[in-house]
Write an enzyme that holds these catalytic residues in place. Structure first.
Site, PDB file in Angstrom:
ATOM      1  N   ASP A  80      14.302 -59.986 -58.980  1.00 58.16           N
ATOM      2  CA  ASP A  80      14.714 -59.088 -60.061  1.00 58.16           C
ATOM      3  C   ASP A  80      13.536 -58.881 -61.017  1.00 58.16           C
ATOM      4  O   ASP A  80      12.579 -59.667 -61.027  1.00 58.16           O
ATOM      5  CB  ASP A  80      15.918 -59.661 -60.814  1.00 58.16           C
ATOM      6  CG  ASP A  80      16.648 -58.612 -61.657  1.00 58.16           C
ATOM      7  OD1 ASP A  80      16.224 -57.440 -61.652  1.00 58.16           O
ATOM      8  OD2 ASP A  80      17.637 -58.975 -62.329  1.00 58.16           O
ATOM      9  N   LYS A  81      13.643 -57.808 -61.785  1.00 56.88           N
ATOM     10  CA  LYS A  81      12.683 -57.523 -62.858  1.00 56.88           C
ATOM     11  C   LYS A  81      13.484 -57.430 -64.145  1.00 56.88           C
ATOM     12  O   LYS A  81      14.585 -56.877 -64.148  1.00 56.88           O
ATOM     13  CB  LYS A  81      12.016 -56.171 -62.542  1.00 56.88           C
ATOM     14  CG  LYS A  81      10.974 -55.680 -63.478  1.00 56.88           C
ATOM     15  CD  LYS A  81      11.395 -54.915 -64.716  1.00 56.88           C
ATOM     16  CE  LYS A  81      12.351 -53.785 -64.604  1.00 56.88           C
ATOM     17  NZ  LYS A  81      12.599 -53.103 -65.920  1.00 56.88           N
ATOM     18  N   HIS A  82      12.946 -57.983 -65.226  1.00 54.61           N
ATOM     19  CA  HIS A  82      13.644 -57.840 -66.502  1.00 54.61           C
ATOM     20  C   HIS A  82      12.669 -57.343 -67.560  1.00 54.61           C
ATOM     21  O   HIS A  82      11.589 -57.892 -67.724  1.00 54.61           O
ATOM     22  CB  HIS A  82      14.239 -59.177 -66.952  1.00 54.61           C
ATOM     23  CG  HIS A  82      15.001 -59.056 -68.234  1.00 54.61           C
ATOM     24  ND1 HIS A  82      16.318 -58.659 -68.275  1.00 54.61           N
ATOM     25  CD2 HIS A  82      14.616 -59.224 -69.515  1.00 54.61           C
ATOM     26  CE1 HIS A  82      16.717 -58.610 -69.534  1.00 54.61           C
ATOM     27  NE2 HIS A  82      15.704 -58.939 -70.309  1.00 54.61           N
ATOM     28  N   SER A  83      13.080 -56.319 -68.285  1.00 57.43           N
ATOM     29  CA  SER A  83      12.264 -55.819 -69.391  1.00 57.43           C
ATOM     30  C   SER A  83      12.869 -56.312 -70.693  1.00 57.43           C
ATOM     31  O   SER A  83      14.097 -56.364 -70.842  1.00 57.43           O
ATOM     32  CB  SER A  83      12.258 -54.290 -69.363  1.00 57.43           C
ATOM     33  OG  SER A  83      11.930 -53.801 -70.640  1.00 57.43           O
ATOM     34  N   THR A 120      19.645 -49.689 -69.551  1.00 52.26           N
ATOM     35  CA  THR A 120      19.729 -49.119 -68.201  1.00 52.26           C
ATOM     36  C   THR A 120      21.169 -48.734 -67.839  1.00 52.26           C
ATOM     37  O   THR A 120      21.404 -47.700 -67.219  1.00 52.26           O
ATOM     38  CB  THR A 120      19.168 -50.145 -67.192  1.00 52.26           C
ATOM     39  OG1 THR A 120      17.818 -50.417 -67.556  1.00 52.26           O
ATOM     40  CG2 THR A 120      19.206 -49.628 -65.774  1.00 52.26           C
ATOM     41  N   ARG A 168      24.161 -63.890 -83.164  1.00 49.56           N
ATOM     42  CA  ARG A 168      22.754 -63.725 -83.555  1.00 49.56           C
ATOM     43  C   ARG A 168      22.537 -62.334 -84.133  1.00 49.56           C
ATOM     44  O   ARG A 168      21.784 -62.144 -85.092  1.00 49.56           O
ATOM     45  CB  ARG A 168      21.842 -63.931 -82.350  1.00 49.56           C
ATOM     46  CG  ARG A 168      21.737 -65.377 -81.917  1.00 49.56           C
ATOM     47  CD  ARG A 168      21.134 -65.473 -80.523  1.00 49.56           C
ATOM     48  NE  ARG A 168      19.836 -64.847 -80.427  1.00 49.56           N
ATOM     49  CZ  ARG A 168      19.364 -64.258 -79.319  1.00 49.56           C
ATOM     50  NH1 ARG A 168      20.074 -64.222 -78.211  1.00 49.56           N
ATOM     51  NH2 ARG A 168      18.173 -63.708 -79.311  1.00 49.56           N
ATOM     52  N   SER A 183      18.745 -66.713 -73.689  1.00 53.52           N
ATOM     53  CA  SER A 183      19.688 -65.612 -73.492  1.00 53.52           C
ATOM     54  C   SER A 183      19.329 -64.829 -72.227  1.00 53.52           C
ATOM     55  O   SER A 183      20.171 -64.585 -71.351  1.00 53.52           O
ATOM     56  CB  SER A 183      19.634 -64.695 -74.724  1.00 53.52           C
ATOM     57  OG  SER A 183      20.279 -63.488 -74.479  1.00 53.52           O
ATOM     58  N   LYS A 187      21.043 -65.336 -67.909  1.00 56.57           N
ATOM     59  CA  LYS A 187      21.633 -64.261 -67.113  1.00 56.57           C
ATOM     60  C   LYS A 187      20.869 -64.080 -65.802  1.00 56.57           C
ATOM     61  O   LYS A 187      21.446 -63.862 -64.745  1.00 56.57           O
ATOM     62  CB  LYS A 187      21.651 -62.961 -67.922  1.00 56.57           C
ATOM     63  CG  LYS A 187      22.703 -63.013 -69.034  1.00 56.57           C
ATOM     64  CD  LYS A 187      22.624 -61.855 -70.001  1.00 56.57           C
ATOM     65  CE  LYS A 187      21.560 -62.031 -71.006  1.00 56.57           C
ATOM     66  NZ  LYS A 187      21.589 -61.243 -72.210  1.00 56.57           N
ATOM     67  N   LYS A 188      19.557 -64.175 -65.868  1.00 54.15           N
ATOM     68  CA  LYS A 188      18.745 -63.958 -64.649  1.00 54.15           C
ATOM     69  C   LYS A 188      18.913 -65.114 -63.664  1.00 54.15           C
ATOM     70  O   LYS A 188      18.997 -64.902 -62.458  1.00 54.15           O
ATOM     71  CB  LYS A 188      17.270 -63.788 -65.021  1.00 54.15           C
ATOM     72  CG  LYS A 188      17.000 -62.526 -65.803  1.00 54.15           C
ATOM     73  CD  LYS A 188      17.158 -61.299 -64.946  1.00 54.15           C
ATOM     74  CE  LYS A 188      17.989 -60.238 -65.630  1.00 54.15           C
ATOM     75  NZ  LYS A 188      18.211 -59.039 -64.823  1.00 54.15           N
TER      76      LYS A 188
HETATM   77  N1  URA Z   1      17.926 -59.292 -74.445  1.00 53.97           N
HETATM   78  C1  URA Z   1      18.793 -60.307 -74.178  1.00 53.97           C
HETATM   79  O1  URA Z   1      19.510 -60.294 -73.196  1.00 53.97           O
HETATM   80  N2  URA Z   1      18.844 -61.329 -75.034  1.00 53.97           N
HETATM   81  C2  URA Z   1      18.065 -61.406 -76.134  1.00 53.97           C
HETATM   82  O2  URA Z   1      18.149 -62.364 -76.851  1.00 53.97           O
HETATM   83  C3  URA Z   1      17.170 -60.344 -76.397  1.00 53.97           C
HETATM   84  C4  URA Z   1      17.111 -59.295 -75.526  1.00 53.97           C
END
Ligand code: URA
Length: 422
Positions: A80-83, A120, A168, A183, A187-188
């Protein structure tokens, strides 16, 4: 555990054990620790930071708060890629199908717009019928049929993040590096990956405004990702101007499709190829960066990437060929001649929201037809009266913003700024 003692330890600069953090998060999700206590602890973390061990323990506790995706029968490497979020950032929409046709499985769990940055999932929902709420069995089905899927986290994944993130957001603690790390990574890591690349955005249109902060976040994400045995890397990319020309939803999908047809803006293609190459090399599919870039470019040239995007959209209930209407268009012209020295990505991202393309309150409906097309880039020379951008939507909604001012024009050309920062 005594919550007041636990919070005070972090407030006074101490560190917690993995066991203490696991118990803290478990109690929060179960409702035995209240929002007010969690908010006090989040602020203590914001001010005093966390050790790498604490950050890894927080990530693990958040993953354990919910379910994870299971691997199906596929033996293909899972990536996966995460931005970290930018303005006009549509890389995922190109990259997932390009990687899928290179032999990788891409279970991409994405997010929605946050602050000035677009999401996205919101963009993909401008495609008629497209579903972003797949359950685990549906994710598995799309992945095995197409090789890539882009959807939201399922309801039972990472509930601790859903709860803590909302807190937050309203307590000024979003931009804490350990909290962002836990965070995002929780998820990843719940996707059960072999390799992961981060696109850490840096500049005015992103959360990390300076290269130093962006580097610190990248280092934290990579260090914790690797503790899970996942080949994790990060690129720092420029977000001082929007990526590509389009900012919005339907228009960003149009631009993504055009890019997969070989008509993409150069910066968008460059970031896509650079991130994709990291994953193809990390999984051994390509021997080196040049070979990986060649593979991805071939998939653009042959139309395989575009076809795979259409198949993914269809498998998620959508129709990529159905028209995506755009709102009425008008132009913004340069008031003077000169060189474009800066483009205010954040102001443009917020303008797209003001046009109706984002949420000001939770649950607001998004108008997918509105947005902006930026016609110039930093370093371009412009004439007085030359169009700088096109606006899709009602300009009156931007009453307080002079869009022409978001493009700064000066007598001299600016020094070059790399798209991929070292
Ligand atoms: N994206 C996220 O999923 N979590 C964060 O804390 C900041 C950006």
């Amino acid at each position: 555990m005594n919550p007041v003692v636990f919070i005070a330890a972090k407030r006074d600069g101490g560190a917690h054990t993995a066991g203490e953090i696991a118990a803290w998060i478990e109690a929060y999700v179960a409702g035995r620790i209240g929002d007010e206590q969690m908010a006090a602890w989040a602020m203590a973390v914001y001010l005093n930071g966390m050790t790498p061990e604490e950050t890894a323990a927080l990530t693990a506790a958040m993953i354990d708060s919910g379910s994870r995706l299971q691997r199906g029968v596929s033996t293909r490497p899972r990536v996966d890629k995460h931005s970290t979020g930018g303005v006009g950032d549509k890389v995922s929409i190109l990259l997932a199908p390009l990687l899928a046709c290179s032999g990788l499985d891409v279970p991409m769990l994405s997010g929605r717009g946050l602050g000035a940055t677009g999401g996205t999932l919101d963009k993909l929902e401008s495609i008629r019928g497209f579903r972003t709420d797949l359950d685990a069995a549906e994710i598995d089905r799309v992945l095995s049929e197409v090789g890539c899927v882009i959807t939201g986290t399922t309801l039972d994944m990472v509930p601790a993040d859903r709860k803590l993130y909302a807190l937050r957001d309203v307590t000024g603690t979003v931009s804490s590096i350990p909290l962002i790390t836990a965070s995002i990574l929780s998820k990843k890591m719940a996707e059960d990956l072999d390799a992961l690349v981060f696109d850490v955005k840096c500049g005015g249109g992103s959360f990390m405004q300076t290269p130093e902060r962006a580097r610190a976040l990248a280092d934290s994400l990579v260090a914790v990702g690797r503790t899970y045995g996942v080949a994790t890397s990060a690129l720092l990319t420029d977000m001082d101007q929007p990526l590509g020309r389009m900012i919005g939803h339907a228009n960003e999908i149009d631009e993504s499709v055009a890019a997969l047809e070989g008509r993409g803006p150069q910066d968008l293609i460059e970031v896509t190829l650079a991130l994709g190459a990291e994953l193809l090399v990390a999984t051994g599919v390509a021997a080196d960066e040049a070979a990986a870039r060649g593979l991805l470019q071939d998939e653009i040239d042959s139309g395989a990437g575009r076809e795979t995007l259409a198949r993914m959209v269809a498998a998620q209930g959508g129709d990529l060929e159905a028209p995506r209407p755009l709102a009425a268009v008008s132009e913004v012209a340069a008031a003077e001649a000169g060189w474009v020295v800066a483009i205010d990505a954040k102001a443009l991202g917020l303008a797209a929201i003001d046009l109706g393309g984002g949420r000001k309150r939770q649950g607001d409906r998004i108008d997918h037809s509105v947005g902006l097309e930026i016609l110039v880039r930093r370093g371009d020379q412009v004439e007085s009266g030359q169009p700088l951008m096109r606006v899709f939507g009602e300009r009156e909604l931007l009453a307080e913003l002079d869009l022409a001012q978001t493009v700064q024009i000066a007598a001299d050309a600016p020094p070059p700024r790399p798209l991929i920062l070292i």
